[in-house]
Write an enzyme that holds these catalytic residues in place. Sequence first.
Site, mmCIF file in Angstrom:
data_model
loop_
_atom_site.group_PDB
_atom_site.id
_atom_site.type_symbol
_atom_site.label_atom_id
_atom_site.label_comp_id
_atom_site.label_asym_id
_atom_site.label_seq_id
_atom_site.Cartn_x
_atom_site.Cartn_y
_atom_site.Cartn_z
ATOM 1 N N MET A 60 21.810 21.963 7.475
ATOM 2 C CA MET A 60 22.650 20.828 7.090
ATOM 3 C C MET A 60 24.137 21.051 7.422
ATOM 4 O O MET A 60 24.552 22.168 7.712
ATOM 5 C CB MET A 60 22.521 20.593 5.576
ATOM 6 C CG MET A 60 21.123 20.233 5.153
ATOM 7 S SD MET A 60 20.913 20.206 3.363
ATOM 8 C CE MET A 60 21.983 18.865 2.869
ATOM 9 N N HIS A 61 24.898 19.984 7.331
ATOM 10 C CA HIS A 61 26.379 19.977 7.271
ATOM 11 C C HIS A 61 27.113 20.423 8.534
ATOM 12 O O HIS A 61 28.325 20.226 8.625
ATOM 13 C CB HIS A 61 26.907 20.873 6.124
ATOM 14 C CG HIS A 61 26.199 20.747 4.826
ATOM 15 N ND1 HIS A 61 26.201 19.592 4.091
ATOM 16 C CD2 HIS A 61 25.463 21.636 4.103
ATOM 17 C CE1 HIS A 61 25.502 19.786 2.977
ATOM 18 N NE2 HIS A 61 25.033 21.011 2.971
ATOM 19 N N ASP B 65 17.256 20.025 6.184
ATOM 20 C CA ASP B 65 16.137 20.968 6.022
ATOM 21 C C ASP B 65 15.663 21.063 4.580
ATOM 22 O O ASP B 65 14.467 21.244 4.326
ATOM 23 C CB ASP B 65 16.441 22.352 6.624
ATOM 24 C CG ASP B 65 17.681 23.022 6.061
ATOM 25 O OD1 ASP B 65 18.343 22.463 5.168
ATOM 26 O OD2 ASP B 65 17.979 24.138 6.541
HETATM 27 O O1 LIG Z 1 24.056 24.280 3.340
HETATM 28 C C1 LIG Z 1 22.889 24.204 3.017
HETATM 29 C C2 LIG Z 1 22.459 23.181 2.030
HETATM 30 O O2 LIG Z 1 23.513 22.459 1.472
HETATM 31 C C3 LIG Z 1 21.891 25.129 3.620
HETATM 32 O O3 LIG Z 1 20.707 25.164 2.902
HETATM 33 C C4 LIG Z 1 21.629 24.785 5.051
HETATM 34 O O4 LIG Z 1 20.906 23.568 5.115
HETATM 35 C C5 LIG Z 1 20.941 25.918 5.812
HETATM 36 O O5 LIG Z 1 19.613 26.074 5.567
HETATM 37 P P1 LIG Z 1 18.711 27.324 6.010
HETATM 38 O O6 LIG Z 1 19.025 27.658 7.426
HETATM 39 O O7 LIG Z 1 18.987 28.425 5.058
HETATM 40 O O8 LIG Z 1 17.313 26.777 5.841
#
Ligand SMILES: O=C(CO)[C@@H](O)[C@H](O)COP(=O)(O)O
EC number: 2.7.1.17
Length: 497
Positions: A75-76, A233
Amino acid sequence: MDLGTSAVKVSAVTQTGEIIAQEGMDFPLNQPKPGYAEQNPNDWVNATTVAIVKLILNDSVKPEQIKGISYSGQMHGLVLLDENNQVLRPAMLWNDTRSTKQREEIMAKMGDRFVEITHNQPLEGFTLPKLLWVKENQPEIFAKAKTMLLPKDYLRFRMTGKLAIDYSDATGTVMLDVDKQEWSQEILDTFGIPASLCPPLVRSIDHTGNIDAWYSMYSGLSTDTLTFGGGADNACGAVGAGIDSPSKVLSSIGTSGVILKYEPQKETNYHGVLQYEDHAIPDAYYSMGVTLAAGFSLSWFKKTFAEKEDFTDVVESAAQSTVGANGLLFAPYIVGERAPHADADIRGSFIGVDGIHQRHDFVRAVLEGIIFSFRDLLDIYEKEGAKFDTVVSIGGGAKSPLWQQIQANIFNTRVVSLQNEQGPGLGAAMLAAVGLGWFKTMQDCTKVFVKFKDVFLPEEENVAKYQKLHEIYKQIYPSTKKISHELVAYRRENEEK
Ligand SMILES: O=C(CO)[C@@H](O)[C@H](O)COP(=O)(O)O
Ligand SMILES: Nc1ncnc2c1ncn2[C@@H]1O[C@H](COP(=O)(O)OP(=O)(O)O)[C@@H](O)[C@H]1O
């Protein structure tokens, strides 16, 4: 497609939810300065293409069999494109915390009104503070920027030529008005961001174009394959783990760590203490607390102290230690923290190091420390009145039965695992399955696709020990905050010279 932070994983899933083939490919994470975390968007496209080619050649999945593709994405992360849709700078990721100044400016300008619109605080990890960092520090790049995309949306763009973002990832930019379900003109105007930078909004199950001729040539996929909106995700992980009611909680150990709750109501607002996001399930929402370095803490430990050894062997060596790692605690703040301590400059620590400790005690302390940080997040929910009867465990960390038993004991709740720990990838496939019309609703698809595997029950004696240890763990953040901040400042001063 599950575009994670450490790797992309591509799964071929049948109409009855069987995963018949899976391929993946890693890509690097660059941390050039304290707080920076970047990736090259082309690495995502190349790694995904290699995984697709392997699926076709090694696993004999025929391109014409692939009816639909959907996406789960880290995300983000901020990807900026110029007027010719070329990438302008490396993507700034969710765990990049350089934008503390911009975060403070957002709060100073908009304060509670910002939280009211987005249901979130403007933390460094989110997209808007990153965009404002570029505006302030790389104005020539900001001036050239014509489109902002999130990681999975860039991948889709390269596969279809179409620009889109789904609502679950759009909430994570903190530029979406959650109540109105549209880009917030008030936020865009306040910070001088052209609305044209924001891609069109789609639902996670919406058709977002077919594989285009160029990507078909490049990857071997068919132009008859449809793509769908996909989601953040964690939203996809919740879908793939069957988190469809507030009594089940998701525990995800990926690069980050997440404790996530299904929220049926748009109106719920945790005032930024926890994140609040649109779900990939139409008209539903979820909240979550995020540990920035969950699996990342373990990977860091393994890379630094056991590089040549097998990952599973290192993890399982923790069984040679004891509950509480013979009196050793670890706080997983190695890239700063997001929840419950929103602090970009806190850093990790081992506390209680003793001459008797062996490497397996350190491994055990890392596994336990990560779950103590999850326990902090569960405590917030329980204080708000939540009652969970089941924790569904997903992510790379769910490969370890020992780690799941530790979770059951620290959470004092039963933990279940999925038949395949790829929750986000399965969730993405479910969005495509509903988008293709194979199922009327996400709930119908969940009944067929989501299959649980093992159950881990809390062990009374160990639950009591972990409760005591968690009380000690909770003292680490306030006790190490000042020291950590001074050390990070020291490093910045010396690296800038
Ligand atoms: O920043 C967040 C949720 O706000 C993280 O959960 C990212 O979405 C990364 O996810 P992974 O690579 O750890 O699955
Ligand atoms: N055998 C294993 N046992 C426990 N944890 C593991 C194992 N292999 C990898 N991991 C953890 O899984 C994490 C990656 O999980 P994954 O869900 O693939 O992350 P992402 O989606 O962020 O790329 C790694 O950071 C690592 O700590």
